[in-house]
Scaffold this motif. Sequence first.
Motif, PDB file in Angstrom:
ATOM      1  N   ASP A 277     -11.942   2.858   7.925  1.00  0.00           N
ATOM      2  CA  ASP A 277     -12.281   3.959   8.827  1.00  0.00           C
ATOM      3  C   ASP A 277     -13.448   3.618   9.743  1.00  0.00           C
ATOM      4  O   ASP A 277     -13.445   3.969  10.930  1.00  0.00           O
ATOM      5  CB  ASP A 277     -12.624   5.218   8.012  1.00  0.00           C
ATOM      6  CG  ASP A 277     -11.397   5.881   7.425  1.00  0.00           C
ATOM      7  OD1 ASP A 277     -10.361   5.905   8.097  1.00  0.00           O
ATOM      8  OD2 ASP A 277     -11.477   6.386   6.282  1.00  0.00           O
TER       9      ASP A 277
ATOM     10  N   THR B 191     -11.073   9.160   5.794  1.00  0.00           N
ATOM     11  CA  THR B 191      -9.920   9.612   5.011  1.00  0.00           C
ATOM     12  C   THR B 191      -9.251   8.466   4.253  1.00  0.00           C
ATOM     13  O   THR B 191      -8.444   8.707   3.359  1.00  0.00           O
ATOM     14  CB  THR B 191      -8.866  10.274   5.925  1.00  0.00           C
ATOM     15  OG1 THR B 191      -8.485   9.347   6.951  1.00  0.00           O
ATOM     16  CG2 THR B 191      -9.414  11.549   6.556  1.00  0.00           C
ATOM     17  N   HIS B 192      -9.588   7.216   4.616  1.00  0.00           N
ATOM     18  CA  HIS B 192      -8.966   6.049   3.974  1.00  0.00           C
ATOM     19  C   HIS B 192      -9.980   5.110   3.329  1.00  0.00           C
ATOM     20  O   HIS B 192      -9.605   4.286   2.506  1.00  0.00           O
ATOM     21  CB  HIS B 192      -8.137   5.265   4.987  1.00  0.00           C
ATOM     22  CG  HIS B 192      -6.870   5.943   5.378  1.00  0.00           C
ATOM     23  ND1 HIS B 192      -6.842   7.111   6.112  1.00  0.00           N
ATOM     24  CD2 HIS B 192      -5.572   5.627   5.140  1.00  0.00           C
ATOM     25  CE1 HIS B 192      -5.588   7.482   6.302  1.00  0.00           C
ATOM     26  NE2 HIS B 192      -4.802   6.602   5.730  1.00  0.00           N
TER      27      HIS B 192
ATOM     28  N   GLU C 204      -6.385   6.732  -1.224  1.00  0.00           N
ATOM     29  CA  GLU C 204      -6.022   5.579  -0.397  1.00  0.00           C
ATOM     30  C   GLU C 204      -6.536   4.273  -1.001  1.00  0.00           C
ATOM     31  O   GLU C 204      -5.843   3.249  -0.975  1.00  0.00           O
ATOM     32  CB  GLU C 204      -6.577   5.754   1.016  1.00  0.00           C
ATOM     33  CG  GLU C 204      -5.987   6.916   1.793  1.00  0.00           C
ATOM     34  CD  GLU C 204      -4.514   6.747   2.098  1.00  0.00           C
ATOM     35  OE1 GLU C 204      -4.049   5.591   2.153  1.00  0.00           O
ATOM     36  OE2 GLU C 204      -3.828   7.763   2.292  1.00  0.00           O
TER      37      GLU C 204
ATOM     38  N   SER D 272      -9.119  12.177  -0.506  1.00  0.00           N
ATOM     39  CA  SER D 272      -8.158  11.369   0.235  1.00  0.00           C
ATOM     40  C   SER D 272      -8.554   9.896   0.207  1.00  0.00           C
ATOM     41  O   SER D 272      -7.707   9.018   0.011  1.00  0.00           O
ATOM     42  CB  SER D 272      -8.070  11.862   1.685  1.00  0.00           C
ATOM     43  OG  SER D 272      -7.227  11.033   2.450  1.00  0.00           O
TER      44      SER D 272
ATOM     45  N   HIS E  18       1.500   4.445  -2.807  1.00  0.00           N
ATOM     46  CA  HIS E  18       1.558   5.900  -2.695  1.00  0.00           C
ATOM     47  C   HIS E  18       2.773   6.454  -3.444  1.00  0.00           C
ATOM     48  O   HIS E  18       2.710   7.553  -4.014  1.00  0.00           O
ATOM     49  CB  HIS E  18       1.622   6.323  -1.231  1.00  0.00           C
ATOM     50  CG  HIS E  18       0.304   6.223  -0.524  1.00  0.00           C
ATOM     51  ND1 HIS E  18      -0.861   6.727  -1.058  1.00  0.00           N
ATOM     52  CD2 HIS E  18      -0.036   5.699   0.684  1.00  0.00           C
ATOM     53  CE1 HIS E  18      -1.866   6.511  -0.221  1.00  0.00           C
ATOM     54  NE2 HIS E  18      -1.388   5.873   0.843  1.00  0.00           N
TER      55      HIS E  18
ATOM     56  N   ARG F  62     -12.201  -0.808   1.152  1.00  0.00           N
ATOM     57  CA  ARG F  62     -10.797  -1.213   1.117  1.00  0.00           C
ATOM     58  C   ARG F  62     -10.657  -2.658   0.647  1.00  0.00           C
ATOM     59  O   ARG F  62      -9.762  -2.988  -0.138  1.00  0.00           O
ATOM     60  CB  ARG F  62     -10.147  -1.004   2.484  1.00  0.00           C
ATOM     61  CG  ARG F  62     -10.223   0.438   2.959  1.00  0.00           C
ATOM     62  CD  ARG F  62      -9.213   0.774   4.024  1.00  0.00           C
ATOM     63  NE  ARG F  62      -7.865   0.828   3.458  1.00  0.00           N
ATOM     64  CZ  ARG F  62      -6.823   1.352   4.091  1.00  0.00           C
ATOM     65  NH1 ARG F  62      -6.969   1.849   5.318  1.00  0.00           N
ATOM     66  NH2 ARG F  62      -5.633   1.361   3.535  1.00  0.00           N
TER      67      ARG F  62
ATOM     68  N   ASP G 249      -4.570   0.856  -2.237  1.00  0.00           N
ATOM     69  CA  ASP G 249      -4.973  -0.519  -1.913  1.00  0.00           C
ATOM     70  C   ASP G 249      -5.005  -1.382  -3.164  1.00  0.00           C
ATOM     71  O   ASP G 249      -4.555  -2.532  -3.165  1.00  0.00           O
ATOM     72  CB  ASP G 249      -6.360  -0.525  -1.261  1.00  0.00           C
ATOM     73  CG  ASP G 249      -6.326  -0.149   0.213  1.00  0.00           C
ATOM     74  OD1 ASP G 249      -5.258  -0.242   0.837  1.00  0.00           O
ATOM     75  OD2 ASP G 249      -7.388   0.239   0.737  1.00  0.00           O
TER      76      ASP G 249
ATOM     77  N   HIS H  76       0.836  -1.207   0.000  1.00  0.00           N
ATOM     78  CA  HIS H  76       0.000   0.000   0.000  1.00  0.00           C
ATOM     79  C   HIS H  76       0.868   1.253   0.000  1.00  0.00           C
ATOM     80  O   HIS H  76       0.613   2.195  -0.765  1.00  0.00           O
ATOM     81  CB  HIS H  76      -0.910  -0.015   1.232  1.00  0.00           C
ATOM     82  CG  HIS H  76      -1.717   1.230   1.406  1.00  0.00           C
ATOM     83  ND1 HIS H  76      -2.985   1.389   0.889  1.00  0.00           N
ATOM     84  CD2 HIS H  76      -1.438   2.407   2.045  1.00  0.00           C
ATOM     85  CE1 HIS H  76      -3.446   2.591   1.193  1.00  0.00           C
ATOM     86  NE2 HIS H  76      -2.514   3.223   1.912  1.00  0.00           N
TER      87      HIS H  76
END
Length: 287
Positions: A240, A257-258, A202, A198, A169, A264, A206, A165
């Motif tokens: 989150d 935020t994720h 993220e 954001s 980024h 995910r 993933d 992950h």
Amino acid sequence: MRWKHRRKSSYVDDRRGKKIARGGAKLSGGMIIIALIYAVVTGQNPLSLLGNVMNTGGQTSRQEVEIPQQRSPQEREQADFASVILASTEDIWKKIFSESGQQYKIPQMVLFDGQVRSACGVNSEAVGPFYCPADQKVYLSLSFFRQLERMGAPGDFARAYVIGHEVGHHIQNITGTSRQVREQQSKASSQAEANRWSVLQELQADCYAGVWGHYANRDQRMLEPGDVEEGLQAAASIGDDTIQSRAGRRVNVEGFTHGSAQQRVKWLRRGLQTGSYDSCNTYAEGA
């Protein structure tokens, strides 16, 4: 995972045991030699003499001081594991980039404990793993692996997913996606809208972790039965909504935020199943 006896990365900077000293003094080599000679002649403790020199002279600074530590076999194994996983991402992303006529720039991984200084400032291990776009480095405290287990996400592939992950980024940074997200966030009319960008970023990271996992399984034969499930469990554990609920707070979607556990898991699975970099466009498709 079948990770042992594989190539380790040469891009690992192990800073474990280095503590950030504030307001200390810089000692020149000459000062140290003089203190040691004087200690031999007088019979005094050289450490006490050096301490006095630091208290009375020298230039104050903020520096990293290395404190020698004995590493347990488990700690050495975890560091080796992180290095092998980083090496695997290097090989896979270099191949993916070369197939589209691009060159992949390998990120460095910094292992640390306590606190670490990066181009993004000084951070505590409490923040978890992070990527600093200013110096293009992944920062990882191995204590986070224990935290994952406490959150219900044990296993090698759960740990590998975290590294994949953060490397995701890095890919966003070198391809310009991170800059575009920051631009959109600067134009956002609310914090909720900025958070939405954001989340999309993220979730794409993933998905990139999943793409790496796809080829780690297909080309490198690293995955074993149950590994994919470990990764998906890890993704769900750090959603989150899961984190908010575990902390006894009301689930606040606008504060994400994720991404949620479901989101995910969805995007990690997408990368694992397709192995396609292009399938990870969360911005066009939405969460």
